[in-house]
Write an enzyme that holds these catalytic residues in place. Structure first.
Site, mmCIF file in Angstrom:
data_model
loop_
_atom_site.group_PDB
_atom_site.id
_atom_site.type_symbol
_atom_site.label_atom_id
_atom_site.label_comp_id
_atom_site.label_asym_id
_atom_site.label_seq_id
_atom_site.Cartn_x
_atom_site.Cartn_y
_atom_site.Cartn_z
ATOM 1 N N GLU A 101 0.842 -1.200 0.000
ATOM 2 C CA GLU A 101 0.000 0.000 0.000
ATOM 3 C C GLU A 101 0.876 1.249 0.000
ATOM 4 O O GLU A 101 1.940 1.274 0.639
ATOM 5 C CB GLU A 101 -0.891 -0.021 1.249
ATOM 6 N N ASP A 103 0.158 5.353 0.625
ATOM 7 C CA ASP A 103 -0.938 6.154 1.172
ATOM 8 C C ASP A 103 -0.729 7.657 1.130
ATOM 9 O O ASP A 103 0.316 8.153 1.553
ATOM 10 C CB ASP A 103 -1.122 5.837 2.672
ATOM 11 N N GLU A 105 -3.212 10.355 3.135
ATOM 12 C CA GLU A 105 -4.398 10.539 3.962
ATOM 13 C C GLU A 105 -4.428 11.993 4.420
ATOM 14 O O GLU A 105 -3.410 12.534 4.870
ATOM 15 C CB GLU A 105 -4.390 9.607 5.188
#
Length: 276
Positions: A101, A103, A105
């Site tokens: 993953e 990311d 955010e």
């Protein structure tokens, strides 16, 4: 009854017309809504997408296609006003307990206080590689471009084409790196007021709902096999201006780096921190 039926079909046609005129590379063709029902919407023939959050549910979408290395760009306008407790995510991910993953955010805040941009990388199911930043602009006023460059040698996070983070492949010192699992693009808007704003001290103000984020100008560029045989291309990271911009961001806007968190790693920093 006939006129009602005609009116009903007219309404349905209007509801779905946003995807009737579609062109390559747009949201209608490239993405599926994954949760949230009608809180996720597509407009302008697939050129604009919105996600909303209310007290009942948030919403999300994912790409139809998987990617193994490439560059992903998305323009996002974040939730305006009092966004405390909300999290808007935009990331690449595979599936399963040993997933990879990459990311972005965006952690909301009360009106007038800055968003926190949280970045992380998972490889074989393990993350804990967080860096966090303030942005040098208000991400709710206009659209801004958030990009991921993913190569076998490194991952680069960019904001409006300014690099904010470079994470290098450290397999040579035993650190897994995401390079074998194709990943889809995901995004979601959800309530995380148990931790998102000041560690959960500030809760979501549902009187401000619905909270809405907007997306446009998605682009995915896959790297060709011929590029991977080009050693110079593989190792190319940033030019002099890019390195200068990276230092500027990390000096002035980075607010957390796991590689300098002595309390978290009293026995010594992770090997990729020591190496780089």
């Amino acid at each position: 009854m006939g006129s009602f039926t005609h009116y009903g079909f007219l309404i349905l046609a209007l509801l779905f017309s946003s995807c009737m005129v579609s062109y390559g590379g747009n949201f209608c063709q490239e993405f599926d809504f994954t949760w949230g029902g009608n809180r996720a919407k597509i407009f302008n023939g697939g050129q604009l997408l919105s996600l909303s959050l209310d007290k009942v549910s948030g919403s999300g979408f994912q790409s139809k296609k998987e990617h193994l290395f490439g560059r992903i760009d998305m323009q996002i306008k974040l939730v305006a006003g009092n966004s405390a407790g909300t999290v808007t995510t935009y990331y690449l991910s595979s599936q399963g307990p040993t997933h990879d993953e990459i990311d972005f955010e965006f952690l909301g805040n009360v009106t007038g206080e800055p968003y926190i941009l949280h970045t992380n990388i998972y490889a074989q199911g393990k993350g804990n590689k967080e860096q966090q930043f303030y942005l040098w602009f208000d991400p709710t006023k206009n659209f801004h471009t958030y990009s991921i460059i993913w190569k076998p040698q490194h991952i680069i996070f960019l904001v409006d084409n300014t690099p904010i983070r470079v994470y290098k492949n450290a397999e040579s010192v035993g650190v897994p790196f995401p390079k074998n699992q194709p990943m889809r693009i995901y995004s979601s808007l959800w309530n995380a007021d148990d931790w998102a704003t000041r560690g959960g001290l500030v809760k979501t103000d549902w009187a401000q709902a619905p909270f809405t984020a907007y997306y446009r100008n998605y682009m995915a560029q896959s790297f060709s096999p011929s590029q991977f045989s080009d050693q110079k291309w593989q190792n190319q990271e940033l030019d002099a201006n890019g390195r200068r911009r990276l230092r500027w961001v990390q000096k002035n806007f980075m607010i957390y780096n796991y590689c300098t968190d002595i309390k978290r790693f009293p026995q010594g920093f992770p090997p990729e921190c020591r190496r780089f």
